[in-house]
Design an enzyme around this catalytic site. Structure first.
Site, PDB file in Angstrom:
ATOM      1  CD  GLU A 195      -2.573  -1.607   2.457  1.00  0.00           C
ATOM      2  OE1 GLU A 195      -4.172  -1.611   2.466  1.00  0.00           O
ATOM      3  OE2 GLU A 195      -2.121  -1.144   3.024  1.00  0.00           O
TER       4      GLU A 195
ATOM      5  CE1 TYR B 195      -8.752  18.982  21.805  1.00  0.00           C
ATOM      6  CE2 TYR B 195     -10.862  18.233  22.979  1.00  0.00           C
ATOM      7  CZ  TYR B 195      -9.057  18.881  23.030  1.00  0.00           C
ATOM      8  OH  TYR B 195      -9.272  19.079  24.301  1.00  0.00           O
TER       9      TYR B 195
END
Length: 206
Positions: free
Chosen positions: A73, A119
Site C-alpha cells: 500500500e 477534537y
C-alpha cells in the site's frame, strides 16, 4: 531531521500503535516524507516488531528506490503526500472500530462519521468514505489522491482509515481520534445524539 532520526520515529510510532491495539498481525503501515523521498514500513511486517533497518524508501510516484520491498500500500502513501504538500507523514491502520464503521451500509459517503467531539472536528474534519478496492489495488491511488486534496483523513470501505498529517505526531493523533470517534459512534447507535452544529464545526476548522 535526518533519515536516521525519522527511522527511529517511525519505529517508535509503529510500536506504540501495535502496543495499544490499533494494529494487529501484519496490518497497518506508516510513512514519513524526507525531502523528495518517503520512508515507509515494509511489506509483510508487523508494526510491533519492525526495525529501523527494515524500512523501505520510495519516491513520490510510489516507486521503490531503496531498502526492503515496501508495503503493497506504499502507492497509497505516495498518493496522499502528493495531494497534500503540507503533509509530512501518513498513517494507515485496520483499527477495530473504524474498520467496523467502514463495513456499515447507509453511511454518508462525503461525511462518514458525525462530529461528535470538538477534537474530531479539529484533528480529522470531514471523513469521506471511499469505495471498496482490494488491498494493493493500484486503482485506489487516483481515487485517494483526488479526495485527499480536500480531506486529511479518508475511510476505505471494508478496510480502515488512512490519515495524512503535518508531522508523524499529528497523523497519529488524528488516526487515534478517528478510532475513538468510531467507537463513540457505534456505542451511541440507537441513542439520540447531539453532534456539533455546522457553525460549531466550522469555527474549529472541521
Amino acid at each position: 531531521m535526518t533519515f536516521e532520526n525519522e527511522r527511529l520515529s517511525i519505529v517508535a510510532a509503529a510500536r506504540s500503535l501495535f502496543a495499544r491495539g490499533l494494529t494487529h498481525g501484519s496490518t497497518g503501515n506508516l510513512s514519513v516524507r524526507v525531502g523528495d523521498r518517503v520512508l515507509v514500513t515494509p511489506t509483510g511486517s508487523s508494526l510491533g516488531t519492525v526495525e529501523a533497518a527494515d524500512l523501505s524508501l520510495i519516491d513520490l510516484t510510489g516507486a521503490h528506490v531503496g531498502g526492503p520491498k515496501p508495503s503493497k500500500e506504499a502507492f497509497l502513501h505516495a498518493a496522499l503526500l502528493r495531494a497534500r504538500p503540507d503533509a509530512q507523514a501518513v498513517v494507515h491502520t485496520h483499527s477495530t472500530y473504524a474498520a467496523a464503521v467502514s463495513c456499515m451500509d447507509g453511511l454518508d459517503r462525503d461525511d462518514a462519521l458525525p462530529p461528535l467531539t470538538a477534537y474530531f472536528a479539529m484533528r480529522v474534519g470531514r471523513l469521506p468514505l471511499l469505495p471498496y478496492y482490494a488491498p494493493g489495488d493500484a486503482a485506489l491511488g487516483p481515487a485517494a489522491e483526488e479526495k485527499a486534496r480536500t480531506h486529511r483523513a479518508l475511510l476505505l470501505s471494508n478496510h480502515g482509515p488512512i490519515v495524512a498529517g503535518a508531522s508523524l505526531g499529528a497523523a497519529l493523533d488524528a488516526v487515534e481520534e478517528l478510532e475513538e470517534t468510531a467507537k463513540l459512534f457505534l456505542l451511541l447507535r440507537g441513542v439520540p445524539t447531539r453532534p456539533l452544529t455546522p457553525e460549531q464545526r466550522a469555527a474549529l476548522g472541521g
